[in-house]
Each structure stands twice: as C-alpha cells, then as structure tokens.
Design an enzyme around this catalytic site. Structure first.
Site, short mmCIF file in Angstrom:
data_model
loop_
_atom_site.label_atom_id
_atom_site.label_comp_id
_atom_site.label_asym_id
_atom_site.label_seq_id
_atom_site.Cartn_x
_atom_site.Cartn_y
_atom_site.Cartn_z
N ARG A 165 -0.89 -15.06 -8.99
CA ARG A 165 -0.53 -15.38 -7.56
C ARG A 165 -1.58 -15.28 -6.59
O ARG A 165 -1.93 -16.09 -5.81
CB ARG A 165 0.68 -14.31 -7.25
CG ARG A 165 1.97 -14.57 -7.97
CD ARG A 165 2.96 -13.58 -7.45
NE ARG A 165 4.31 -13.67 -8.06
CZ ARG A 165 4.63 -13.43 -9.17
NH1 ARG A 165 3.97 -12.72 -9.95
NH2 ARG A 165 5.86 -13.65 -9.64
N ASP A 185 -8.29 -17.50 -16.76
CA ASP A 185 -7.36 -16.86 -16.84
C ASP A 185 -6.92 -17.20 -18.33
O ASP A 185 -6.88 -18.37 -18.85
CB ASP A 185 -6.38 -16.96 -16.08
CG ASP A 185 -5.20 -16.10 -15.88
OD1 ASP A 185 -5.00 -15.25 -15.09
OD2 ASP A 185 -4.44 -16.01 -16.93
N ARG A 246 -8.82 -4.00 -8.97
CA ARG A 246 -8.65 -2.42 -9.51
C ARG A 246 -10.16 -2.10 -9.72
O ARG A 246 -10.97 -2.53 -10.17
CB ARG A 246 -7.69 -2.37 -10.76
CG ARG A 246 -6.60 -2.58 -10.62
CD ARG A 246 -6.02 -1.35 -10.06
NE ARG A 246 -4.37 -1.30 -9.70
CZ ARG A 246 -3.85 -1.59 -8.83
NH1 ARG A 246 -4.48 -2.12 -7.46
NH2 ARG A 246 -2.60 -1.43 -8.77
N GLU A 275 -10.02 7.48 -6.40
CA GLU A 275 -9.58 7.10 -5.08
C GLU A 275 -9.18 8.32 -4.32
O GLU A 275 -8.01 8.82 -5.13
CB GLU A 275 -8.82 6.02 -4.77
CG GLU A 275 -9.47 4.62 -5.16
CD GLU A 275 -8.53 3.58 -5.03
OE1 GLU A 275 -7.36 3.54 -4.56
OE2 GLU A 275 -9.03 2.31 -5.16
N HIS A 296 -9.38 0.40 -0.02
CA HIS A 296 -8.19 -0.13 -0.48
C HIS A 296 -7.34 -0.43 0.49
O HIS A 296 -6.05 0.04 0.43
CB HIS A 296 -7.52 1.09 -1.57
CG HIS A 296 -6.53 0.60 -2.45
ND1 HIS A 296 -6.59 1.17 -3.69
CD2 HIS A 296 -6.06 -0.62 -2.60
CE1 HIS A 296 -5.78 0.40 -4.58
NE2 HIS A 296 -5.41 -0.62 -3.83
#
Length: 342
Positions: A165, A185, A246, A275, A296
């Site tokens: 998406r 992908d 990520r 994090e 983030h």
C-alpha cells in the site's frame, strides 16, 4: 507476510475483555465498549507485570512500545485469543509463539499508509533541496543562499523496494513530480505496479538505475540489511536513500561509510534498529551532515492515529461475529490459526 481473506471464522472468537497496553486513540476503546467488550487501559507494564496480567484477558492491543514475547504468550495460553497491533508492522509480537498458542495476530495494514507515504515524499524532497539546514541557518541569523543549492526531482529515477500500500502510494505521488518510478516486490504483479505508475523490475536491474531508493518492506530475514555495502556499491554514485519502514532494513554502518565516501549522496531515516537510538553507529549516522533524521514519525498524524485504533477495534468485533457492520479482519497475519482453530 501473506494475509487471509476476510471471511467469517468457522467459530466466533470469544472476545469479552481486552487489555490496551499502549496509548491508542479513545475511539478504539469506545467502539469496543459500544459492542459490549470490557476494556482495561494499563500502559507501560513491565514484562513481568504483563505476564501476571495477560491471563485475565481475551485479547491485547499494542502499538510499538510493548513487546509481546513468547513468555507473555505462554502465560496467557488458553485465555488470550488475539493480539492486535495499531500499526502496520508486527515485529514487536512473537508470531511463532502466538501461533503455537493459537493466538491470532493482526495489524492495521491500511491505517497509516497515507501518513507514511506522505512523510516519505517529504523526505525525498528534503534530500533534493536542503530545506532543513537552510531553515536552521536562517534561525541562526545567516543568509547562506548560495550554500543550499539543490537538484530537481524531475527526470530522476526513484526506486521503491516494496510495492504494498505505502510503496504504491509513494509511486503515484512521485510520478506527479515527473520522476521515473521503478520498483521491486516479490508478490505485487507487474500489472498492479503499472496501475500506480511503477515499472516493476528485479533488484539487480534496479541498483544501477536509481537516483533515489526508498524502502517499504517488513523487517524479515530476507530484507534485513537489504541496503548494504554490496548493494550500495552497485548503485550510482551519489544515490540517496530513504527509510520510513523498519530499522534494520538498511545496514547503518554501511550507509555511514557510503555517505563518507560520497557513494551515497544523502539519506533520510525515520526508523532505527533500537528506538530511541542508543548505539554509537546510529548516533553517528543521525549526526551526519548529509542525513535528515526524524524520530519515527511515519504514523504520527492525527488522522492515522484514529484510523489504526479504530481498525483494530473493528477487526476484534468482526472476529466475534456479533456485528453485521464490522465483518472483515484483513489484518490477520497468522492465518493458519484462524483456519485450524476458529
């Protein structure tokens, strides 16, 4: 990870009591309560505290702060039936342990797509035009107009690694800037990519063509250090790299070395292996003059926070099979549990 089709389970999932472990929008709590589900809100529980609490609940809701470990899932075995993450990734949930304990794990795959996409596009622009240092210099009372010349995005090639998406939404928007958009992908078809204005290619074709590379994959063994010393060496000199997906998809040490040598012309980083960041490698990367670093912020919009919270609640309600309005749960990631148990 492949998702199930949102069809009714063989048996309704009995969810009567839910523990919210991380801060989510109150719309989530209200929707669950409106459907007769009791909700307890207990934030910042330690692992030991959660091990004691978990056996009292049918389902858990987390964001990024709480880690749902094998120990927690084992402690809730026989009672906990679902863990929902208000967000896109599920790497803070032990999927193997959840599946072993017949616990459904679900996320909100579309909830923060637009917010993460828009941040990606802004960061691409910030690498093309040095807006951040220019703004900082103005606040310091300087007029360094000649120092902050940039480049156009028009006519440049953007490579999108991961055409889910978010990746496809980025492609749609960056096409409007006149960029050539290519992507990779393993699941998305060439036709689906083309519909978003993206030319699907294999990775080895992409590296030498890209002026910008943005990653939009989950962090799994196949994508860890996807951007590495080897892959950066195959790229055009001066390639720019963006990560709003990520931490761990990009090898931070390799990226720092490439920035120092000029092989990488700039990087924008919103996510980190740890994090908040603590390691010397990450701190060095953040402080590099060619890096735009953000804490983030991919899903940090008011719209996304409401959307992901509500989507978790909707899916929990759908799993109970008590609503004719909420009937879909496309975010379930360990579909074998749904197929074999419920």
């Amino acid at each position: 990870m492949k998702r199930i089709s949102p069809t009714s389970p063989k048996m309704p999932v009995d969810i009567k009591r839910v523990l919210v472990c991380d801060a989510v929008d109150n719309a989530c709590v209200k929707l669950l309560q409106d459907h007769g589900i009791q909700v307890d809100y207990k934030l910042k529980l330690s692992q030991d505290e959660l091990v004691k609490e978990v056996k009292n609940y049918d389902a858990l809701i987390v964001r990024s702060d709480t880690k749902i470990t094998a120990e927690i899932l084992d402690a809730g075995a026989g009672r906990v039936k679902a863990v929902g993450r208000a967000g896109a990734g599920v790497d803070n949930i032990n999927i193997e342990a959840a599946t072993r304990n017949n616990v459904l794990v679900l996320n909100t795959p579309g909830g923060n797509s637009i917010s993460a996409c828009e941040l990606t596009c802004f960061l691409i622009g910030a690498l093309a035009r040095p807006i951040c240092p220019a703004a900082a210099s103005m606040k310091e009372g300087r007029w360094d107009r000649k120092l902050y010349s940039g480049t156009e995005l028009y006519g440049k090639t953007l490579a999108i690694l991961g055409l889910g998406r978010i990746g496809r939404e980025v492609g749609v928007r960056m096409n409007a800037f006149g960029m050539r958009v290519i992507g990779f992908d393993p699941i998305t078809t060439a036709e689906e990519a083309k519909a978003a204005g993206i030319e699907k290619m294999e990775l080895e074709q992409i590296w030498p063509l890209a002026d910008y590379i943005t990653v939009h994959t989950p962090l799994i063994p196949a994508t860890r250090n996807l951007i590495s010393t080897d892959t950066l060496a195959k790229c055009r000199k001066g390639v720019r790299v963006i990560n709003v997906a990520r931490g761990g998809i990009i090898d931070e040490a390799a990226l720092f070395t490439a920035l120092e040598s000029g092989q990488c012309g700039g990087a924008a980083v919103d996510v980190y292996p740890e994090e908040p960041p603590k390691s010397d490698t990450t701190r060095k990367l953040i402080n590099h003059p060619k890096v735009v670093a953000t804490p983030h912020l991919g899903a940090s919009t008011s719209e996304a926070q409401v959307r992901v919270a509500v989507e978790v609640a909707e899916q929990f309600i759908a799993l109970t099979a008590k609503s004719t309005v909420y009937t879909q749960y496309a975010g379930v990631v360990n579909r074998e549990v749904l197929k074999n148990v419920f």
